[in-house]
Structures are given as C-alpha cells and as structure tokens.
Design an enzyme around this catalytic site. Structure first.
Site, PDB file in Angstrom:
ATOM      1  N   LEU A  19      -9.808   4.594   9.449  1.00  0.00           N
ATOM      2  CA  LEU A  19     -10.614   5.471   8.593  1.00  0.00           C
ATOM      3  C   LEU A  19     -10.972   4.812   7.259  1.00  0.00           C
ATOM      4  CD1 LEU A  19     -11.979   8.168   8.111  1.00  0.00           C
ATOM      5  CD2 LEU A  19      -9.780   9.100   7.407  1.00  0.00           C
TER       6      LEU A  19
ATOM      7  N   THR B  74       6.576   3.097  13.486  1.00  0.00           N
ATOM      8  CA  THR B  74       5.169   3.389  13.735  1.00  0.00           C
ATOM      9  C   THR B  74       5.014   4.255  14.970  1.00  0.00           C
ATOM     10  OG1 THR B  74       3.026   2.412  14.271  1.00  0.00           O
ATOM     11  CG2 THR B  74       4.929   1.168  14.970  1.00  0.00           C
TER      12      THR B  74
ATOM     13  N   TYR C 115       0.834  -1.230   0.000  1.00  0.00           N
ATOM     14  CA  TYR C 115       0.000   0.000   0.000  1.00  0.00           C
ATOM     15  C   TYR C 115       0.862   1.270   0.000  1.00  0.00           C
ATOM     16  CZ  TYR C 115      -3.378   3.264   2.316  1.00  0.00           C
ATOM     17  OH  TYR C 115      -4.183   4.318   2.686  1.00  0.00           O
TER      18      TYR C 115
ATOM     19  N   LYS D 192       8.470  -3.424  15.756  1.00  0.00           N
ATOM     20  CA  LYS D 192       9.006  -2.131  15.307  1.00  0.00           C
ATOM     21  C   LYS D 192       9.946  -1.544  16.349  1.00  0.00           C
ATOM     22  CE  LYS D 192       6.686  -1.397  11.446  1.00  0.00           C
ATOM     23  NZ  LYS D 192       7.332  -1.313  10.151  1.00  0.00           N
TER      24      LYS D 192
ATOM     25  N   TYR E   3       3.060  -7.030  16.796  1.00  0.00           N
ATOM     26  CA  TYR E   3       3.530  -6.306  15.615  1.00  0.00           C
ATOM     27  C   TYR E   3       4.223  -5.014  16.027  1.00  0.00           C
ATOM     28  CZ  TYR E   3       3.263  -2.377  12.516  1.00  0.00           C
ATOM     29  OH  TYR E   3       3.588  -1.219  11.859  1.00  0.00           O
ATOM     30  N   HIS E   4       3.528  -4.187  16.846  1.00  0.00           N
ATOM     31  CA  HIS E   4       4.124  -2.898  17.240  1.00  0.00           C
ATOM     32  C   HIS E   4       5.447  -3.142  17.973  1.00  0.00           C
ATOM     33  CE1 HIS E   4      -0.088  -1.368  16.563  1.00  0.00           C
ATOM     34  NE2 HIS E   4       0.578  -0.338  16.092  1.00  0.00           N
TER      35      HIS E   4
ATOM     36  N   SER F 268       0.962  -4.311  20.590  1.00  0.00           N
ATOM     37  CA  SER F 268       0.744  -5.622  19.957  1.00  0.00           C
ATOM     38  C   SER F 268       2.120  -6.218  19.647  1.00  0.00           C
ATOM     39  CB  SER F 268      -0.034  -5.477  18.645  1.00  0.00           C
ATOM     40  OG  SER F 268       0.794  -4.892  17.645  1.00  0.00           O
TER      41      SER F 268
HETATM   42  P1  NAD Z   1       1.591  -3.740   3.028  1.00  0.00           P
HETATM   43  O1  NAD Z   1       1.311  -5.035   3.704  1.00  0.00           O
HETATM   44  O2  NAD Z   1       0.587  -3.199   2.091  1.00  0.00           O
HETATM   45  O3  NAD Z   1       3.002  -3.791   2.271  1.00  0.00           O
HETATM   46  C1  NAD Z   1       4.142  -4.408   2.800  1.00  0.00           C
HETATM   47  C2  NAD Z   1       4.886  -5.056   1.640  1.00  0.00           C
HETATM   48  O4  NAD Z   1       6.086  -5.659   2.160  1.00  0.00           O
HETATM   49  C3  NAD Z   1       4.085  -6.181   0.978  1.00  0.00           C
HETATM   50  O5  NAD Z   1       4.018  -5.986  -0.402  1.00  0.00           O
HETATM   51  C4  NAD Z   1       4.836  -7.460   1.371  1.00  0.00           C
HETATM   52  O6  NAD Z   1       4.768  -8.458   0.360  1.00  0.00           O
HETATM   53  C5  NAD Z   1       6.252  -6.953   1.581  1.00  0.00           C
HETATM   54  N1  NAD Z   1       7.051  -7.758   2.533  1.00  0.00           N
HETATM   55  C6  NAD Z   1       6.712  -8.124   3.787  1.00  0.00           C
HETATM   56  N2  NAD Z   1       7.684  -8.866   4.345  1.00  0.00           N
HETATM   57  C7  NAD Z   1       8.674  -8.960   3.423  1.00  0.00           C
HETATM   58  C8  NAD Z   1       9.938  -9.606   3.396  1.00  0.00           C
HETATM   59  N3  NAD Z   1      10.380 -10.309   4.453  1.00  0.00           N
HETATM   60  N4  NAD Z   1      10.702  -9.496   2.291  1.00  0.00           N
HETATM   61  C9  NAD Z   1      10.277  -8.792   1.209  1.00  0.00           C
HETATM   62  N5  NAD Z   1       9.070  -8.179   1.161  1.00  0.00           N
HETATM   63  C10 NAD Z   1       8.272  -8.253   2.264  1.00  0.00           C
HETATM   64  O7  NAD Z   1       1.882  -2.675   4.206  1.00  0.00           O
HETATM   65  P2  NAD Z   1       1.815  -1.070   4.140  1.00  0.00           P
HETATM   66  O8  NAD Z   1       0.507  -0.640   4.689  1.00  0.00           O
HETATM   67  O9  NAD Z   1       2.260  -0.592   2.839  1.00  0.00           O
HETATM   68  O10 NAD Z   1       2.909  -0.707   5.227  1.00  0.00           O
HETATM   69  C11 NAD Z   1       4.260  -0.532   4.827  1.00  0.00           C
HETATM   70  C12 NAD Z   1       5.121  -0.182   6.031  1.00  0.00           C
HETATM   71  O11 NAD Z   1       4.639   1.024   6.641  1.00  0.00           O
HETATM   72  C13 NAD Z   1       5.113  -1.256   7.112  1.00  0.00           C
HETATM   73  O12 NAD Z   1       6.402  -1.405   7.639  1.00  0.00           O
HETATM   74  C14 NAD Z   1       4.179  -0.698   8.160  1.00  0.00           C
HETATM   75  O13 NAD Z   1       4.517  -1.161   9.416  1.00  0.00           O
HETATM   76  C15 NAD Z   1       4.369   0.798   8.013  1.00  0.00           C
HETATM   77  N6  NAD Z   1       3.181   1.567   8.399  1.00  0.00           N
HETATM   78  C16 NAD Z   1       1.984   1.390   7.736  1.00  0.00           C
HETATM   79  C17 NAD Z   1       0.865   2.135   8.127  1.00  0.00           C
HETATM   80  C18 NAD Z   1      -0.481   1.983   7.461  1.00  0.00           C
HETATM   81  O14 NAD Z   1      -1.458   2.608   7.943  1.00  0.00           O
HETATM   82  N7  NAD Z   1      -0.612   1.232   6.391  1.00  0.00           N
HETATM   83  C19 NAD Z   1       0.982   3.041   9.180  1.00  0.00           C
HETATM   84  C20 NAD Z   1       2.207   3.190   9.829  1.00  0.00           C
HETATM   85  C21 NAD Z   1       3.302   2.443   9.428  1.00  0.00           C
HETATM   86  N1  USQ Z   2     -10.186   0.646  15.520  1.00  0.00           N
HETATM   87  C1  USQ Z   2     -11.555   0.739  15.672  1.00  0.00           C
HETATM   88  N2  USQ Z   2     -12.325   0.155  14.728  1.00  0.00           N
HETATM   89  C2  USQ Z   2     -11.828  -0.492  13.642  1.00  0.00           C
HETATM   90  C3  USQ Z   2     -10.428  -0.573  13.478  1.00  0.00           C
HETATM   91  C4  USQ Z   2      -9.640   0.004  14.447  1.00  0.00           C
HETATM   92  O1  USQ Z   2     -12.055   1.335  16.633  1.00  0.00           O
HETATM   93  O2  USQ Z   2     -12.612  -1.008  12.828  1.00  0.00           O
HETATM   94  C5  USQ Z   2      -9.298   1.295  16.518  1.00  0.00           C
HETATM   95  C6  USQ Z   2      -8.296   0.338  17.154  1.00  0.00           C
HETATM   96  O3  USQ Z   2      -8.820  -0.299  18.289  1.00  0.00           O
HETATM   97  C7  USQ Z   2      -7.146   1.299  17.474  1.00  0.00           C
HETATM   98  C8  USQ Z   2      -7.229   2.343  16.381  1.00  0.00           C
HETATM   99  O4  USQ Z   2      -8.533   2.247  15.831  1.00  0.00           O
HETATM  100  O5  USQ Z   2      -7.386   1.937  18.690  1.00  0.00           O
HETATM  101  C9  USQ Z   2      -6.213   2.154  15.273  1.00  0.00           C
HETATM  102  O6  USQ Z   2      -6.343   0.841  14.742  1.00  0.00           O
HETATM  103  P1  USQ Z   2      -5.938   0.524  13.217  1.00  0.00           P
HETATM  104  O7  USQ Z   2      -6.301  -0.885  12.925  1.00  0.00           O
HETATM  105  O8  USQ Z   2      -6.438   1.588  12.330  1.00  0.00           O
HETATM  106  O9  USQ Z   2      -4.356   0.747  13.291  1.00  0.00           O
HETATM  107  P2  USQ Z   2      -3.216  -0.088  14.005  1.00  0.00           P
HETATM  108  O10 USQ Z   2      -3.639  -1.419  14.420  1.00  0.00           O
HETATM  109  O11 USQ Z   2      -2.604   0.787  15.063  1.00  0.00           O
HETATM  110  O12 USQ Z   2      -2.181  -0.278  12.825  1.00  0.00           O
HETATM  111  C10 USQ Z   2      -2.099   0.588  11.697  1.00  0.00           C
HETATM  112  C11 USQ Z   2      -1.226  -0.111  10.662  1.00  0.00           C
HETATM  113  C12 USQ Z   2       0.172  -0.323  11.258  1.00  0.00           C
HETATM  114  C13 USQ Z   2       0.727   1.007  11.729  1.00  0.00           C
HETATM  115  C14 USQ Z   2      -0.222   1.706  12.693  1.00  0.00           C
HETATM  116  C15 USQ Z   2       0.195   3.118  12.995  1.00  0.00           C
HETATM  117  O13 USQ Z   2      -1.804  -1.364  10.304  1.00  0.00           O
HETATM  118  O14 USQ Z   2       1.021  -0.889  10.268  1.00  0.00           O
HETATM  119  O15 USQ Z   2       1.954   0.795  12.377  1.00  0.00           O
HETATM  120  O16 USQ Z   2      -1.522   1.823  12.068  1.00  0.00           O
HETATM  121  S1  USQ Z   2      -0.192   3.586  14.652  1.00  0.00           S
HETATM  122  O17 USQ Z   2      -1.596   3.321  14.903  1.00  0.00           O
HETATM  123  O18 USQ Z   2       0.142   4.974  14.813  1.00  0.00           O
HETATM  124  O19 USQ Z   2       0.623   2.730  15.500  1.00  0.00           O
END
Ligand code: NAD
Ligand code: USQ
Length: 383
Positions: free
Chosen positions: A239, A144, A11, A185, A181-182, A179
């Site tokens: 959102l 993050t 994404y 990071k 995941y977090h 989590s």
């Molecule tokens: P995404 O899942 O859409 O994209 C991640 C991509 O990385 C995928 O295409 C996947 O195939 C690739 N990938 C995963 N593991 C891999 C590996 N070991 N080797 C090679 N490729 C690999 O995720 P996204 O939403 O684009 O997020 C990208 C980055 O931004 C992530 O690190 C995420 O933690 C961070 N981030 C995302 C958001 C969000 O809201 N989407 C918010 C904050 C931070």
């Molecule tokens: N939430 C709701 N309803 C939903 C989905 C989420 O109330 O349908 C709430 C969750 O409980 C949480 C907040 O919204 O309190 C954010 O949740 P989210 O799923 O939108 O985001 P999060 O799990 O924190 O993860 C996403 C991305 C991750 C990135 C993170 C940034 O998937 O890769 O690291 O946003 S942050 O939130 O600043 O850590």
C-alpha cells in the site's frame, strides 16, 4: 518499566520507541544501523529525509524532555549484545532488528544467507543472553503473518487443535512461508518456542501483517523525527508503494492478477499492539502468538482504493498488472484470526479515505525525492 527496542532506528522500531517513551516507559534503542547501509548498497533512499539517529534522539529529548539511551551494534555479536543487556537491564525487549524484505532475501545466495544468518543468529544470541542475564525479561518478537502462507483453511493464532486417528493435540500451526526471509521468521519462532520450553523464558511472537502509513502522534511532531517510508521494489511494501506511485504518476504495480490477499495494519496500530503486549506479559515458560493485523485486503482491491482516492484528488492513476516476480498463489482462500490483541483492548484504525488522502498528500510533499528507476521490481523468485 525499562524497554529495549532492538531495531529502533527502523520503520516500526522508531515509531514504537517514541510511542513507548511518550507513555512513560524508559526506552533504549539498540540498532546496528545496517538498514541505512543496505539502502546505500542498493542505491535506494526512503521517500522521507530521515536524519541521523543521534539527531533524532536529541530532537525527541527537546520535545519530550526524555532521553532515549542508544546502543549501536549488531546482535549477531554476542559480546556486544550481552554487555548491552547487562548495562540497561530491560524488563521487556521488543525485537524488530532483522532483515525484513522478502525480495532482498531472494536476490541471490549471498542475500539469502545474509538474511537467515542475521535473523536466526541474532535471535538465537538474544535467547541465550536472556537466559544468562535476564531470565525473567519478556521478549516481544516481531514475526510475520507470512509464516503461515495461504492455506485453504482458517489461520489460527499460532496453534491449531487437530484430531488425528482418534487422538487430539494442540500443535504449532503449519507454516508455508513464501521467501527465504519469511522462512527466517519461522526458524525464529521454533527457536523461541523451544527456549521458552527448556529454559522457562517468556515470549510473545507478534505475527504482523503488512504495515502502512507513516505518521504517528510522535513522529509527526517535527521533521527531524520523521519516519522512513520505503517505496523501492526491494523494501517498499504494497500500500505504501501504491500511494507513492500514484503521487508521481507511475502506474500502480499490481503483481499478477492482484488476487493475493494479505493482512494489513496502520503503523499507529503497530505501536499500540506492541505496547499492549508489553503491558500484559506472557507467563514464564510460555510462548504466546498474536496475529497482529486489523484488516484483510487483496492487492488488487488496494490498488483500486488508491486509484479512487487519487482520482478524487485530481491525480491521474493507472493500474498496471505486471508479470508476478514472485512464486505465490494469486487466487486463494485467506481468513485469519486476530482476536488476541483485540481482547487486550486494541481499537483499530481501519483503512479509510482520510488515511489514504493523508498518505497521498504526504507522498506528494516529498515526490521530488522519488527515483522512478527504483519503482519496478527487479528481483525474481525464479532466478
Ligand atoms: P526496518 O528495516 O525499517 O528496521 C529494522 C531495523 O533493524 C533497522 O534499523 C536495522 O538497522 C536493524 N537491524 C537489522 N539487523 C540487525 C542486527 N543484526 N542487529 C542490530 N540491528 C539490526 O524494518 P521494519 O519495517 O521496521 O520491520 C521491523 C520488524 O517488523 C522486522 O522484524 C519485520 O520482519 C517485522 N515486520 C515488518 C512489517 C512491515 O510491513 N514493515 C510487517 C510485518 C513484520
Ligand atoms: N505486491 C504487489 N505489488 C507491489 C508490491 C507487492 O502486487 O508493488 C504484492 C506481493 O506480490 C505480495 C503482497 O503484495 O503478494 C505483499 O507484498 P509486500 O511487498 O507488501 O509484503 P511482503 O513481501 O509480504 O513483506 C512485508 C514486509 C515483511 C513482513 C510482511 C508481512 O516487508 O517484513 O513480514 O510484509 S506479511 O505480508 O503478512 O507476511
């Protein structure tokens, strides 16, 4: 400048690769395509019909005359990674290539382990490969805002100056992630910080908030270039999910009271922030941290904004408060700094009625693809 975008099929990565290519950077994508595999495993699909990466790249060449190089493989495979770095020789590496869903990491032990091995080992391999082959290259790593959790004091950008028993120091800001995941990071941040200190690498950790929106200047050029937009209970984020729920007439899924406050940004700002970080590299030996977001909202307020925008478009939007599947504070203080990127020249796109309208219209266009069974959250933090 040559830039390698790891995770460039995802994404944030796809939008960023095109944005940089359009601005004259020579871009290569490295991706294992594992995210497409995880979707299949979970039985979910993005709202938007994304095409094969090779088709995407051909289509971009047709529009821009620029060819993105493609390396398909996994960065947990050190041989593959080091060969890629030696062959492409990037001056900057943008690392998006991780498992990024908090619920995915909380499914069970296997998914927690997969997440941490994939993310921590991938990044550690990258640090070693950079030390060995490209010690001057700038690492721009996606972290993050969730690394900080929700402390009852202001959140600084990576570091905080503390006075304790008459002595003073500037230290990494305390981390209280929510989590596995977090947590991955946080482990990455510590490993990168250490590698900068001991090997003199240069890195910028972009602590990004929740990203919303789908269209960027480049991904909107052609349906073949369309970006993914996740709405399911595992990969969908707040959102984006609310807009898609409104479009299909599903009550908005606010978890708990909805008082959880998070930081947010438009995907058009994600690509710009990464560009700013690349254009202004960290010094050798320096581990920089930028908080990458533009606004703070509670999830309850976001739901009300989507309800208002949806109602104005004639949609029937209900807001539902579900039992919170996560363990997190629902009422808390949250105030984070974000001045570093603004001072490099970021001009934010603030969340507006027009963005909500365009996201809602976008969701309506593809609503036949929504599988309503995938909307409610199925992963519990307590299980
Ligand atoms: P995404 O899942 O859409 O994209 C991640 C991509 O990385 C995928 O295409 C996947 O195939 C690739 N990938 C995963 N593991 C891999 C590996 N070991 N080797 C090679 N490729 C690999 O995720 P996204 O939403 O684009 O997020 C990208 C980055 O931004 C992530 O690190 C995420 O933690 C961070 N981030 C995302 C958001 C969000 O809201 N989407 C918010 C904050 C931070
Ligand atoms: N939430 C709701 N309803 C939903 C989905 C989420 O109330 O349908 C709430 C969750 O409980 C949480 C907040 O919204 O309190 C954010 O949740 P989210 O799923 O939108 O985001 P999060 O799990 O924190 O993860 C996403 C991305 C991750 C990135 C993170 C940034 O998937 O890769 O690291 O946003 S942050 O939130 O600043 O850590």
């Amino acid at each position: 400048m040559k830039v390698l975008v790891i995770g460039g099929d995802g994404y944030c990565g796809w939008a960023t690769a095109l944005h940089l290519s359009a601005r004259g950077y020579e871009v290569a994508i490295l991706d294992s395509l594992v995210r497409r595999h995880w979707d299949l495993e979970l039985g979910v699909e993005t709202l938007t019909p994304i095409t094969a990466i090779q088709k995407r790249i051909d289509c971009w060449q047709g529009h821009s005359g620029k060819r993105l190089e493609l390396f398909v493989g996994d960065i947990t495979n050190y041989e593959f990674l080091s060969q890629t770095l030696r062959s492409f020789e990037p001056e900057a590496i943008v690392h998006f290539g991780e498992q990024r869903s908090a619920p995915f990491s909380m499914i069970d032990r296997e998914h927690a382990v997969l997440t941490q091995v994939n993310n921590v080992v991938g990044t550690l391999n990258l640090l070693y490969a950079m030390k060995e082959f490209l010690p001057d290259c700038h690492l721009v790593k996606l972290g993050t805002m969730g690394e900080y959790g929700t402390p009852n004091i202001d959140i600084e950008e990576g570091y905080i100056t503390i006075e304790h028993n008459g002595r003073k120091d500037t230290l990494p800001y305390p981390k209280q992630p929510g989590s596995f995941y977090h947590l991955s990071k946080v482990h990455d941040s510590h490993n990168i910080h250490f590698a900068c200190k001991v090997w003199g690498l240069r890195a910028t950790d972009l602590n990004q908030g929740v990203v919303y929106g789908v269209l960027t200047e480049e991904t909107g050029l052609d349906e073949v270039l369309i970006n993914r937009l996740d709405y399911d209970g595992v990969f969908g984020t707040a959102l984006n999910r609310f807009c898609i729920q409104a479009a299909v007439g599903h009550p908005l899924t606010v978890y708990g009271t909805g008082g959880q406050t998070r930081s947010f940004l438009d995907i058009r700002d994600t690509v710009r922030c990464v560009e700013l970080a690349i254009a202004n590299p960290a010094e050798s030996g320096k581990f920089r941290v930028f908080n990458q977001f533009t606004e703070l909202f509670s999830v309850g307020d976001l739901a009300m904004m989507v309800k208002k925008a949806g109602t104005a478009m004639g949609l029937d939007v209900e807001v539902n408060h579900l039992d919170n599947p996560r363990v997190e504070l629902e009422e808390h203080y949250f105030n984070a700094k974000n001045t570093n990127l603004l001072s490099l020249g970021l001009q934010p796109h603030f969340l507006s009625d027009s963005l909500l309208d365009s996201l809602l219209n976008f969701a309506i266009r593809y609503k036949e693809r929504v599988d309503a069974q995938q909307i409610l959250p199925k992963v519990s933090w307590r299980r």
